[in-house]
Scaffold this motif. Sequence first.
Motif, mmCIF file in Angstrom:
data_model
loop_
_atom_site.group_PDB
_atom_site.id
_atom_site.type_symbol
_atom_site.label_atom_id
_atom_site.label_comp_id
_atom_site.label_asym_id
_atom_site.label_seq_id
_atom_site.Cartn_x
_atom_site.Cartn_y
_atom_site.Cartn_z
ATOM 1 N N GLU A 1 1.069 23.511 16.710
ATOM 2 C CA GLU A 1 -0.107 22.700 16.375
ATOM 3 C C GLU A 1 0.293 21.410 15.670
ATOM 4 O OE1 GLU A 1 -3.622 24.388 15.483
ATOM 5 O OE2 GLU A 1 -3.153 26.416 16.114
ATOM 6 N N PRO A 2 1.151 20.608 16.288
ATOM 7 C CA PRO A 2 1.709 19.470 15.555
ATOM 8 C C PRO A 2 0.695 18.379 15.256
ATOM 9 C CG PRO A 2 2.359 19.363 17.842
ATOM 10 C CD PRO A 2 1.650 20.659 17.666
ATOM 11 N N LEU A 3 -0.407 18.350 15.978
ATOM 12 C CA LEU A 3 -1.352 17.250 15.787
ATOM 13 C C LEU A 3 -2.588 17.678 15.006
ATOM 14 C CD1 LEU A 3 -1.129 15.741 19.377
ATOM 15 C CD2 LEU A 3 0.305 15.293 17.392
ATOM 16 N N GLY A 4 -2.555 18.911 14.497
ATOM 17 C CA GLY A 4 -3.744 19.466 13.847
ATOM 18 C C GLY A 4 -4.219 18.666 12.652
ATOM 19 N N ALA A 5 -3.287 17.985 11.951
ATOM 20 C CA ALA A 5 -3.677 17.317 10.714
ATOM 21 C C ALA A 5 -4.046 15.845 10.932
ATOM 22 C CB ALA A 5 -2.537 17.422 9.699
ATOM 23 N N LEU A 6 -4.035 15.402 12.188
ATOM 24 C CA LEU A 6 -4.311 13.979 12.439
ATOM 25 C C LEU A 6 -5.766 13.771 12.837
ATOM 26 C CD1 LEU A 6 -1.127 13.089 14.503
ATOM 27 C CD2 LEU A 6 -1.466 13.022 12.037
ATOM 28 N N ASP A 7 -6.253 12.544 12.658
ATOM 29 C CA ASP A 7 -7.626 12.286 13.081
ATOM 30 C C ASP A 7 -7.668 12.107 14.601
ATOM 31 O OD1 ASP A 7 -7.476 9.375 13.794
ATOM 32 O OD2 ASP A 7 -6.843 9.260 11.702
ATOM 33 N N LYS A 8 -8.882 12.104 15.142
ATOM 34 C CA LYS A 8 -9.066 12.251 16.586
ATOM 35 C C LYS A 8 -8.358 11.165 17.392
ATOM 36 C CE LYS A 8 -12.844 12.957 19.879
ATOM 37 N NZ LYS A 8 -12.786 11.715 20.678
ATOM 38 N N ARG A 9 -8.538 9.908 16.972
ATOM 39 C CA ARG A 9 -7.978 8.795 17.744
ATOM 40 C C ARG A 9 -6.449 8.881 17.774
ATOM 41 N NH1 ARG A 9 -10.284 3.981 19.315
ATOM 42 N NH2 ARG A 9 -12.213 4.536 18.283
ATOM 43 N N LEU A 10 -5.863 9.122 16.570
ATOM 44 C CA LEU A 10 -4.411 9.214 16.460
ATOM 45 C C LEU A 10 -3.897 10.407 17.258
ATOM 46 C CD1 LEU A 10 -2.110 7.800 15.087
ATOM 47 C CD2 LEU A 10 -2.435 9.253 13.098
ATOM 48 N N ARG A 11 -4.684 11.496 17.222
ATOM 49 C CA ARG A 11 -4.277 12.698 17.931
ATOM 50 C C ARG A 11 -4.173 12.411 19.430
ATOM 51 N NH1 ARG A 11 -7.856 16.484 15.656
ATOM 52 N NH2 ARG A 11 -9.293 16.283 17.379
ATOM 53 N N GLN B 1 -3.697 9.548 20.869
ATOM 54 C CA GLN B 1 -2.568 8.644 21.112
ATOM 55 C C GLN B 1 -1.254 9.429 21.098
ATOM 56 O OE1 GLN B 1 -2.338 5.560 18.175
ATOM 57 N NE2 GLN B 1 -0.251 5.053 18.819
ATOM 58 N N MET B 2 -1.110 10.341 20.116
ATOM 59 C CA MET B 2 0.121 11.126 20.002
ATOM 60 C C MET B 2 0.284 12.068 21.185
ATOM 61 S SD MET B 2 1.928 10.258 17.372
ATOM 62 C CE MET B 2 3.051 11.634 17.386
ATOM 63 N N GLN B 3 -0.850 12.586 21.685
ATOM 64 C CA GLN B 3 -0.779 13.461 22.864
ATOM 65 C C GLN B 3 -0.090 12.743 24.004
ATOM 66 O OE1 GLN B 3 -4.768 14.628 23.752
ATOM 67 N NE2 GLN B 3 -4.971 15.901 21.927
ATOM 68 N N LYS C 1 3.593 13.529 25.638
ATOM 69 C CA LYS C 1 3.647 13.775 27.082
ATOM 70 C C LYS C 1 4.660 12.836 27.745
ATOM 71 C CE LYS C 1 2.238 15.727 30.824
ATOM 72 N NZ LYS C 1 2.923 17.021 31.029
ATOM 73 N N GLN C 2 4.639 11.582 27.288
ATOM 74 C CA GLN C 2 5.546 10.590 27.849
ATOM 75 C C GLN C 2 6.999 10.943 27.531
ATOM 76 O OE1 GLN C 2 4.443 6.770 26.480
ATOM 77 N NE2 GLN C 2 4.988 5.755 28.398
ATOM 78 N N LEU C 3 7.248 11.349 26.278
ATOM 79 C CA LEU C 3 8.591 11.764 25.883
ATOM 80 C C LEU C 3 9.062 12.912 26.747
ATOM 81 C CD1 LEU C 3 8.660 11.758 21.988
ATOM 82 C CD2 LEU C 3 10.112 10.481 23.555
ATOM 83 N N GLU D 1 -6.744 19.323 24.264
ATOM 84 C CA GLU D 1 -5.347 18.934 24.066
ATOM 85 C C GLU D 1 -4.460 19.643 25.087
ATOM 86 O OE1 GLU D 1 -4.208 18.268 19.908
ATOM 87 O OE2 GLU D 1 -2.660 19.758 20.256
ATOM 88 N N ALA D 2 -4.723 20.939 25.280
ATOM 89 C CA ALA D 2 -3.930 21.720 26.232
ATOM 90 C C ALA D 2 -4.093 21.169 27.651
ATOM 91 C CB ALA D 2 -4.341 23.183 26.175
#
Lengths: 420, 369
Positions: free
Chosen positions: B169-179, B181-183, B187-189, B206-207
């Motif tokens: 759950e690496p993105l659980g603590a981020l807000d929606k927009r940032l989450r 973007q990080m997704q 995925k790109q990495l 997210e899944a």
Amino acid sequence: MTDASLTGADARTEVPLKRRLRRAERARQVKALALVLPLLVFLLFTFAGPIAGMLWRAVDDREVRQVLPQTVAALADWDGKDLPNEDAFAALASDILAARAAGTIATAAKRLNYALNGFRTILTSTARNLKAAPERGAAKETLGKINAAWRERATWTTIKDAGGPLTGFYLLSALDLTRNVDGAIIAAPPDQAIYREVFTRTFVISLSVTVLCLMLGFPVAYLLATLPPARSNLLMIFVLLPFWTSLLVRTCAWIVLLQSKGVVNDSLLWLGIIDQPLRLIYNRFGVCVAMTHVLLPFMILPLYSSMKAISPAYMRAAASLGAPPLTAFLRIYLPQTLPGIGAGSLLVFILALGYYITPALVGGAADQMISYFIALYTTETANWGLASALGAVLLLATLLLALVYGKLVQGQQVTGGMKN
Amino acid sequence: MEAGMVTPAPALVRFSGIQKTYDGEHLVVKNLDLDIRKGEFITLLGPSGSGKTTTLMMLAGFEVPTQGEIYLAGRPIKNMPPHKRDIGMVFQNYALFPHLTIAENIAFPLSVRKIGKADAQERVNAALRMIKMETMAHRRPGQLSGGQQQRVALARALVFNPQLVLMDEPLGALDKRLREQMQLEIKQLHETMGITVVYVTHDQSEALTMSDRIAVFNNGIVHQIDKPAALYEHPVNSFVAHFIGENNVLSGTVETVDKDYCRVALAGGGAVTARTVNVSGAGTSTSLSVRPERITIVPGGASSDGPNRLPATVQNTIYLGDHALAVLDVSGNAEFMVKLQPGAHDSLTHGADVFVTFRPEDCLALDPV
């Protein structure tokens, strides 16, 4: 609305705004001050006052000045190279007669005796034998006849040195230093030079106890921080239990355990490990064991609080990144406990520096720490000056250490923790 | 494995008959068999307490399976300590070491592997470039924002080229927009570096966004492992249908089963034809699942007729910007959702009587809830 007009409005209201802020804050500040005032007053009377008094007594020197005022005045211009002139002798004779009448001669005698052994006899014998004021111009001869010591330069420099109102005499003594007849600072004679050794001993014992506490306390604190709550609470009670027991009781318990017919020796004899009782008490070993036991909670609690703040995720992360357990501990866990180690060590060390009862009860003559001597001079010989000087030196050394610690901690402060 | 099937690339990770219990009474993971292929992005999805995190921890080596064996690249690793597994992990709260700088954090896995200073420095720099944080190398984690810390944690888990990367759950603590973007960044990495990722989340969108395959967990059981589209279009049971995407449920009894389709009498009146997915046979009860975007609303009295035409009453309409939702009362389900084009909801007034229709292939007959 443009930027310019906004800035203009700001500039117009800036000064009144600041003043308003100050006014608004002042009410809160006064309230806050009122709340801490009782404690401040209490601390002032019980802490700051006594410390200031102690520091003052370490340099205060007015006994001789009060008892022998004319002598001190007459010696003020004396260059100390030769015996003082006739006026000084006459002043001394007159002072002694006055002091004898007032019964204050012992006060001055005690103070002068600190500086020059045997001065008490010189002064009291002179006081006894000086029937009346010597004739004009004959004071030197008369006094010299009563006691040959008045013909010695050292006798007079002692009085001049003790003339006050301030003196470095006690502080020098506390560092095993003294002034010679010419006023230069030299090492004290070996039979009086004990304090440096006592200070060294105090620091060595405190350091040993600190190291022992750290070695014993670290694993306990680690257990406390990592066990499940139910068991760690039980362990915490075991840690705190001795905390709630009187220091005296705990120290005496060690006497029962460690004496030659004590539990430890009896068990070892019975098991056949030793043939005759070991000397476990009334020596350095006993002092270190008892003090470590007494001070252990002061090490465990700061360590525990710093370890409690370390998330187990750090160790997991270290393991997942390929660090074997020992590497992970040394490189990830240990550095994060450093603030706790520092706080605990400083606490234990400073508390140990002031220990008095425990070494007095379970230590030998060669294990007495500086507090023992401070207590000795205040309660037994009433040498307040020296007691205060020893205290002042101890205070200074402790403050220096605390300062060094503060610098060290500041240098490697860890900013922030895990965000959650 | 069935005869005649082409053997796929051997699994990088194989869970074989894994069971896990913490208290000796309840199984947190019940008989898990799961293959993870090299280079794939697999997500363990499920509600909290479904066993997905326990599964990940067993793979990382922080938990030991009570029974069964885990194979990594063909080697059993049940008794291998975590630091020897060569698995990178990104934790929920990042777990960046607070007393080390960003560069030191990223260099940590390299230095414990005794990689030469110059080489390590080069790799750290490359990792910092990858996360676009070259200028922050000497800051400490406490001085970074959540998203930056997350990037550092990612770089630290990738810098030693592990054969597998786990993300809890690496993105659980981020807000929606940032989450979001990080997704995309993760995925790109994954695509550029060709790494194998096992990702744990309870967030179904997210899944769906990130995964090659998703394993849906519930109560210690994997209900379905499939591609995101297949999970959405062809859920094998009610739990998967509910957990992935929006879903309308109608309960009823199976009347007749005809190969792929069955006729179901609804509990609230009416009958529909549905695709047979998970029913025990005629006479048994079933839950029908229809996605909100596969339903059409037709005005009352319209003549169009089909196999699935049910009377409905409009309860409410919700405007959501890019689309609108109509909440209807259909056959006893008062929260029956229909997705509409924005603006289409204007004509629907509260209490209006309409009809809903949907194709039989969009209506799945599943196990009763």
